[in-house]
Design a protein around this motif. Sequence first.
Motif, PDB file in Angstrom:
ATOM      1  N   UNK A 297       0.835  -1.210   0.000  1.00 45.36           N
ATOM      2  CA  UNK A 297       0.000   0.000   0.000  1.00 45.36           C
ATOM      3  C   UNK A 297       0.867   1.256   0.000  1.00 45.36           C
ATOM      4  N   UNK A 298       2.018   1.194   0.695  1.00 46.82           N
ATOM      5  CA  UNK A 298       2.879   2.377   0.768  1.00 46.82           C
ATOM      6  C   UNK A 298       3.552   2.664  -0.570  1.00 46.82           C
ATOM      7  N   UNK A 299       3.723   1.636  -1.401  1.00 39.88           N
ATOM      8  CA  UNK A 299       4.423   1.834  -2.686  1.00 39.88           C
ATOM      9  C   UNK A 299       3.503   2.399  -3.769  1.00 39.88           C
ATOM     10  N   UNK A 300       2.193   2.168  -3.621  1.00 35.94           N
ATOM     11  CA  UNK A 300       1.289   2.449  -4.738  1.00 35.94           C
ATOM     12  C   UNK A 300       1.225   3.919  -5.158  1.00 35.94           C
ATOM     13  N   UNK A 301       1.126   4.897  -4.208  1.00 35.23           N
ATOM     14  CA  UNK A 301       1.011   6.287  -4.670  1.00 35.23           C
ATOM     15  C   UNK A 301       2.203   6.720  -5.523  1.00 35.23           C
ATOM     16  N   UNK A 302       3.404   6.303  -5.118  1.00 30.82           N
ATOM     17  CA  UNK A 302       4.584   6.693  -5.896  1.00 30.82           C
ATOM     18  C   UNK A 302       4.542   6.044  -7.288  1.00 30.82           C
ATOM     19  N   UNK A 303       4.159   4.754  -7.317  1.00 29.78           N
ATOM     20  CA  UNK A 303       4.073   4.071  -8.610  1.00 29.78           C
ATOM     21  C   UNK A 303       3.070   4.754  -9.525  1.00 29.78           C
ATOM     22  N   UNK A 304       1.923   5.114  -8.942  1.00 25.00           N
ATOM     23  CA  UNK A 304       0.881   5.763  -9.735  1.00 25.00           C
ATOM     24  C   UNK A 304       1.375   7.108 -10.290  1.00 25.00           C
ATOM     25  N   UNK A 305       2.107   7.848  -9.465  1.00 21.81           N
ATOM     26  CA  UNK A 305       2.617   9.154  -9.919  1.00 21.81           C
ATOM     27  C   UNK A 305       3.597   8.968 -11.072  1.00 21.81           C
ATOM     28  N   UNK A 306       4.438   7.942 -11.004  1.00 17.26           N
ATOM     29  CA  UNK A 306       5.397   7.699 -12.102  1.00 17.26           C
ATOM     30  C   UNK A 306       4.646   7.335 -13.379  1.00 17.26           C
ATOM     31  N   UNK A 307       3.616   6.477 -13.229  1.00 18.53           N
ATOM     32  CA  UNK A 307       2.840   6.071 -14.411  1.00 18.53           C
ATOM     33  C   UNK A 307       2.155   7.290 -15.034  1.00 18.53           C
ATOM     34  N   UNK A 308       1.578   8.152 -14.181  1.00 22.97           N
ATOM     35  CA  UNK A 308       0.897   9.338 -14.730  1.00 22.97           C
ATOM     36  C   UNK A 308       1.898  10.238 -15.447  1.00 22.97           C
ATOM     37  N   UNK A 309       3.087  10.378 -14.853  1.00 31.53           N
ATOM     38  CA  UNK A 309       4.136  11.182 -15.498  1.00 31.53           C
ATOM     39  C   UNK A 309       4.500  10.594 -16.855  1.00 31.53           C
ATOM     40  N   UNK A 310       4.612   9.260 -16.913  1.00 30.74           N
ATOM     41  CA  UNK A 310       4.990   8.607 -18.171  1.00 30.74           C
ATOM     42  C   UNK A 310       3.895   8.790 -19.220  1.00 30.74           C
ATOM     43  N   UNK A 311       2.635   8.717 -18.788  1.00 26.38           N
ATOM     44  CA  UNK A 311       1.531   8.902 -19.752  1.00 26.38           C
ATOM     45  C   UNK A 311       1.546  10.322 -20.303  1.00 26.38           C
ATOM     46  N   UNK A 312       1.849  11.304 -19.430  1.00 25.83           N
ATOM     47  CA  UNK A 312       1.944  12.688 -19.896  1.00 25.83           C
ATOM     48  C   UNK A 312       3.067  12.831 -20.919  1.00 25.83           C
ATOM     49  N   UNK A 313       4.186  12.167 -20.634  1.00 30.30           N
ATOM     50  CA  UNK A 313       5.327  12.216 -21.552  1.00 30.30           C
ATOM     51  C   UNK A 313       4.957  11.563 -22.887  1.00 30.30           C
ATOM     52  N   UNK A 314       4.190  10.450 -22.809  1.00 31.19           N
ATOM     53  CA  UNK A 314       3.781   9.764 -24.039  1.00 31.19           C
ATOM     54  C   UNK A 314       2.894  10.649 -24.904  1.00 31.19           C
ATOM     55  N   UNK A 315       2.031  11.443 -24.262  1.00 27.93           N
ATOM     56  CA  UNK A 315       1.175  12.354 -25.046  1.00 27.93           C
ATOM     57  C   UNK A 315       2.032  13.236 -25.937  1.00 27.93           C
ATOM     58  N   UNK A 316       3.123  13.772 -25.360  1.00 27.79           N
ATOM     59  CA  UNK A 316       4.022  14.625 -26.135  1.00 27.79           C
ATOM     60  C   UNK A 316       4.693  13.845 -27.249  1.00 27.79           C
ATOM     61  N   UNK A 317       5.111  12.621 -26.933  1.00 28.38           N
ATOM     62  CA  UNK A 317       5.792  11.793 -27.951  1.00 28.38           C
ATOM     63  C   UNK A 317       4.824  11.465 -29.087  1.00 28.38           C
TER      64      UNK A 317
END
Length: 489
Positions: free
Chosen positions: A378-398
């Motif tokens: 449970x403690x790992x999930x928020x950080x993982x989710x934030x990284x995934x959201x960041x990656x999706x934002x980066x993919x939009x640009x790509x």
Amino acid sequence: MTPSAGTMRGAPGGVELIGSGRLRLATAWLGGCSGCHMSFLDLDEYLLELSQVADLVYGPFVDAKEFPTGVDVALVEGAVTNRANLAMAGIIRQRSRTVISFGDCAITGNVTAMRNHLTVTETLDPFRCGSEAPPVFDYAAVPQLLPRALPLHQVIPVDGYIPGCPPGPDRIRAAIECLLRGEPVHVWIGISMSRTITIDPVTRIEGHATITIRLDDAGAVADARFHVTEFRGFERICIGRSIWEMPGITARICGICPVSHSISAARAGDAILGVEIPPVAVHLRRIANLASLIQSHALSFFHLSAADLLMGMDEEPSRRNLWGLVAHHPEVARGGIRLRQIGQKIVSAVAGESIHPSWAVPGGVREPLSPEGRDRIAALLPEGLAIVRGALGMLDGIYARHEAEITAYGDFPSLFAGLTASDGGLEHYDGSLRFTDSAGVHVDELSPEHYAQAITERAEPWSYMTFPYYQPHGDREGEGMFRVGPWPV
Ligand code: SF4
């Protein structure tokens, strides 16, 4: 007796470096499942430190096509199981100061050597695909199997051993920390006079492969083939084994997705036993499987593809890899390494180990999830989710930068197949097998136990992959060809 982790014969304090300053490190993947390489990636943040003192000059994570000269240390995963492995072992020995048998397949033959009680003809039996005639292979396209899979030291002298299946990252780190310094990567893509372009090996993918492209006199592509060049014979070596061994054996098909393989084998065992497993065991298997998807997708995007997408396809090939990403986009690299680590940590919390856990068994799972493990996840999930959201934002640009290619890339008619939940939603563990056509029209839907009625295979002499197709459509001109993936329709 196997020397202890990281022991270097004649180099007690580490190798004497060929270059000046940086370690020239190579990794090679012979007859293994890539699990040892995945454990190398489990070095996680230490990879960032390592990139400051070492160059990765060859291996599945970088694009060098020819094993370079002047390698300080070569970590060699896998047994010597075919003629290409044999030739490669000789080249590695000739060009490397220190050669390390990396993992149990290289050290003992391990799972790869399970075919050794069979003849080569018996091992290749699955390629008959229902025919009476024995399969025939084009050994110019795929390497010929040796009569027996051999440990590396039976073929070349090796200087050290890092045991384990896979060796854990701490053990790998202990070995690497003996060593230092390196040089730029040499890249080679062979273009022969016969106008055949050969890309060998294909790097930064999950598997062993070669691509050949034949050009006609006008320089247009006349034929292109993707050769799967590795075969370890699981279809054959599993025959006659106990169902209790199967999750452990099938996990070794692939070190990147061992959890999915072992859960599939456990599920087949459930069906053979005729048991409905406890709901909590289903949830735990689902969690482990999804966590494995997190690490596998982080690997695919950040470690294998992001360098192309962020640095550009025209970047100098020796830099276009995870090491280059660390240098040019350190935050992206750090995020990718962390996301993969989060996936691996969740698998470990649920299943005990991150690579090849002996946990899913016919009838359920071996261990429940402890409250501490649950809290760690449970403690790992928020950080993982934030990284995934960041990656999706980066993919939009790509995606915005590659709009033209995206509309044409992979745009050809085929069927699609995937697991579907009863409400039509996305499914990764259960559900029915649904086929649709390119327009999204449903073609068929069946329960997994009827898989063999819908899907059959054919063999080709130029690849160690069998080619599955949707049987009712036949295989004429690729009509039965299907692409796979979760299919929420
Ligand atoms: Fe390494 Fe084990 Fe995979 Fe062999 S089966 S390559 S030792 S992880």
